[in-house]
Design an enzyme around this catalytic site. Structure first.
Site, PDB file in Angstrom:
ATOM      1  N   ALA A  65       0.939  -1.231   0.014  1.00 47.52           N
ATOM      2  CA  ALA A  65       0.046   0.057   0.196  1.00 47.52           C
ATOM      3  C   ALA A  65       0.942   1.340   0.111  1.00 47.52           C
ATOM      4  CB  ALA A  65      -0.975  -0.058   1.181  1.00 47.52           C
ATOM      5  N   GLY A 110       0.885  -5.001   0.794  1.00 49.06           N
ATOM      6  CA  GLY A 110      -0.531  -5.002  -0.149  1.00 49.06           C
ATOM      7  C   GLY A 110      -0.170  -5.836  -1.416  1.00 49.06           C
ATOM      8  N   GLU A 113      -0.596  -9.504  -0.580  1.00 53.29           N
ATOM      9  CA  GLU A 113      -1.975  -9.511  -0.676  1.00 53.29           C
ATOM     10  C   GLU A 113      -2.836  -9.559  -1.906  1.00 53.29           C
ATOM     11  OE1 GLU A 113      -1.979  -5.961   2.425  1.00 53.29           O
ATOM     12  OE2 GLU A 113      -3.151  -7.799   3.509  1.00 53.29           O
ATOM     13  N   GLU A 133       4.480  -5.400   7.325  1.00 54.01           N
ATOM     14  CA  GLU A 133       3.705  -4.130   8.131  1.00 54.01           C
ATOM     15  C   GLU A 133       4.088  -4.117   9.620  1.00 54.01           C
ATOM     16  OE1 GLU A 133       2.392  -6.456   6.072  1.00 54.01           O
ATOM     17  OE2 GLU A 133       0.983  -5.454   4.754  1.00 54.01           O
TER      18      GLU A 133
HETATM   19  N1  COA Z   1       4.474   3.358  -0.472  1.00 50.26           N
HETATM   20  C1  COA Z   1       4.952   4.428  -0.871  1.00 50.26           C
HETATM   21  N2  COA Z   1       6.136   4.508  -1.527  1.00 50.26           N
HETATM   22  C2  COA Z   1       6.875   3.557  -1.746  1.00 50.26           C
HETATM   23  C3  COA Z   1       6.669   1.913  -1.247  1.00 50.26           C
HETATM   24  C4  COA Z   1       5.259   1.987  -0.586  1.00 50.26           C
HETATM   25  N3  COA Z   1       4.801   0.954   0.070  1.00 50.26           N
HETATM   26  N4  COA Z   1       7.546   0.982  -1.534  1.00 50.26           N
HETATM   27  C5  COA Z   1       8.532   1.949  -2.098  1.00 50.26           C
HETATM   28  N5  COA Z   1       7.830   3.298  -2.477  1.00 50.26           N
HETATM   29  C6  COA Z   1       8.874   4.253  -2.954  1.00 50.26           C
HETATM   30  C7  COA Z   1      10.138   4.852  -2.232  1.00 50.26           C
HETATM   31  O1  COA Z   1       9.662   5.689  -1.185  1.00 50.26           O
HETATM   32  C8  COA Z   1      11.037   5.396  -3.160  1.00 50.26           C
HETATM   33  O2  COA Z   1      10.490   6.660  -3.544  1.00 50.26           O
HETATM   34  P1  COA Z   1      11.232   7.878  -3.887  1.00 50.26           P
HETATM   35  O3  COA Z   1      12.525   7.423  -4.941  1.00 50.26           O
HETATM   36  O4  COA Z   1      10.392   9.131  -3.977  1.00 50.26           O
HETATM   37  O5  COA Z   1      12.017   8.151  -2.505  1.00 50.26           O
HETATM   38  C9  COA Z   1      10.554   4.302  -4.354  1.00 50.26           C
HETATM   39  O6  COA Z   1       9.441   3.840  -4.060  1.00 50.26           O
HETATM   40  C10 COA Z   1      11.764   3.346  -4.406  1.00 50.26           C
HETATM   41  O7  COA Z   1      11.799   2.656  -3.316  1.00 50.26           O
HETATM   42  P2  COA Z   1      13.211   2.550  -2.597  1.00 50.26           P
HETATM   43  O8  COA Z   1      12.954   2.070  -1.103  1.00 50.26           O
HETATM   44  O9  COA Z   1      14.235   3.652  -2.646  1.00 50.26           O
HETATM   45  O10 COA Z   1      13.789   1.103  -3.215  1.00 50.26           O
HETATM   46  P3  COA Z   1      14.861   0.190  -2.515  1.00 50.26           P
HETATM   47  O11 COA Z   1      15.221  -0.698  -3.886  1.00 50.26           O
HETATM   48  O12 COA Z   1      15.988   0.868  -1.892  1.00 50.26           O
HETATM   49  O13 COA Z   1      14.087  -0.746  -1.570  1.00 50.26           O
HETATM   50  C11 COA Z   1      11.901  -1.718  -1.149  1.00 50.26           C
HETATM   51  C12 COA Z   1      13.061  -1.745  -2.120  1.00 50.26           C
HETATM   52  C13 COA Z   1      10.795  -2.627  -1.555  1.00 50.26           C
HETATM   53  C14 COA Z   1      12.921  -2.947   0.099  1.00 50.26           C
HETATM   54  C15 COA Z   1      11.528  -0.658  -0.266  1.00 50.26           C
HETATM   55  O14 COA Z   1      10.815   0.170  -1.025  1.00 50.26           O
HETATM   56  C16 COA Z   1      10.539  -0.850   0.984  1.00 50.26           C
HETATM   57  O15 COA Z   1      10.697  -1.491   2.024  1.00 50.26           O
HETATM   58  N6  COA Z   1       9.275  -0.482   0.702  1.00 50.26           N
HETATM   59  C17 COA Z   1       8.073  -0.433   1.460  1.00 50.26           C
HETATM   60  C18 COA Z   1       7.696  -2.008   1.538  1.00 50.26           C
HETATM   61  C19 COA Z   1       6.424  -2.018   2.647  1.00 50.26           C
HETATM   62  O16 COA Z   1       6.852  -1.755   3.887  1.00 50.26           O
HETATM   63  N7  COA Z   1       5.348  -2.348   2.306  1.00 50.26           N
HETATM   64  C20 COA Z   1       4.441  -2.513   3.052  1.00 50.26           C
HETATM   65  C21 COA Z   1       3.285  -1.244   3.078  1.00 50.26           C
HETATM   66  S1  COA Z   1       1.855  -1.539   3.963  1.00 50.26           S
END
Ligand code: COA
Length: 258
Positions: A65, A110, A113, A133
């Protein structure tokens, strides 16, 4: 028509690509609105025989999400968001046409999910699954606590939910979370191959199989009664006459969907 998804229809296979690669295809309100419009199309357009859901870019299916939308909401707002997300995913799960998730990278929160709400999953070798989460002080809100237990069993699901650990595609395959793991460039082809086979079967029978299998996990329904009803519904079709006649005549059945 759509702002956050791409769609295409080829040989009856409707492909939805979540298209926010700069945000790793995170699910915001616009994606949900687009998904619901696409689901209207899936339910109503007879030219759509089956569906693929995937993510744009080489890195992510859906990374969850959209976390940036959370802090504008209060408790009742976040509960409404959770319920609306669950309802969208119920529409995917209960669609009368097969829907495969092609998981092409991160399927987190999400995203995991969403993949689990599809009828089954095919993953690329670089796919990663998780429910992170608890790292955010939250729990899954789009059905993840329920479907993860259904798909991989309580012990494995508990470990993933409580640790927020990610698993790779090979582990997801061992757990039964995905049916096939293939190189990234073969991912869509593998799903198209499976869907093309399903599309040769009787569509009403396919829809009734989906409904009966889903009834296992719906405590408001008696799955065996759903099966009896579905047996009757599929029996009462021109395609059943064609299927049984073709078998007896030793030829391949040609189904009409009627
Ligand atoms: N919501 C909003 N933005 C998100 C996102 C999310 N769930 N997941 C990734 N993004 C965005 C990042 O903020 C970043 O945006 P920016 O370039 O404007 O800063 C962009 O996507 C790229 O992500 P980044 O974190 O820089 O990539 P990474 O390769 O370093 O890490 C992940 C990849 C997937 C490990 C990391 O993005 C992450 O942990 N995301 C969240 C996962 C999560 O907690 N999901 C559950 C949500 S309820």
């Amino acid at each position: 028509m759509y702002t956050t998804i791409l769609t295409s229809l080829e040989n009856g296979v409707f492909t939805i690509t979540i298209n926010r690669p700069d945000k790793l295809n995170a699910l915001n309100a616009s994606v949900f609105a687009d998904l619901n419009t696409a689901l209207d199309e899936i339910y109503s357009n007879a030219a759509i025989q089956s569906v693929i859901i995937t993510g744009a870019g080489p890195k992510a299916f859906v990374a969850g999400a959209d976390i940036s939308e959370f802090n504008n909401l209060d408790k009742s707002g976040i509960m409404a968001l959770s319920k609306a997300g669950q309802d969208t995913f119920f529409r995917i799960e209960n669609a009368p046409k097969p829907i495969i998730a092609c998981v092409n990278g991160f399927a987190l929160g999400g995203g995991c999910e969403l993949a689990m709400s599809c009828h089954f999953r095919v993953a690329s070798e670089n796919a990663k699954f998780g429910q992170p989460e608890v790292n955010l002080g939250l729990i899954p809100g789009y059905g993840g606590t329920q479907r993860l237990v259904q798909l991989i069993g309580k012990g494995r699901a508990m470990e993933l939910l409580l640790t927020a650990n990610m698993i790779d595609a090979v582990t997801a395959h061992q757990y039964g979370l995905v049916n096939h793991v293939v190189p990234a460039d073969q991912l869509i082809g593998k799903a198209v191959e499976i869907l093309s086979l399903i599309q040769t079967k009787a569509p009403i029978a396919v829809a009734q199989c989906i409904a009966a299998a889903n009834a296992v996990f719906d405590e408001t329904k008696d799955g065996y009664a759903v099966e009896v009803a579905g047996f009757g519904t599929s029996f009462d079709t021109a395609d059943r006459v064609e299927g049984t006649t073709a078998f007896l005549e030793k030829r391949k059945a040609v189904f009409s969907g009627k």
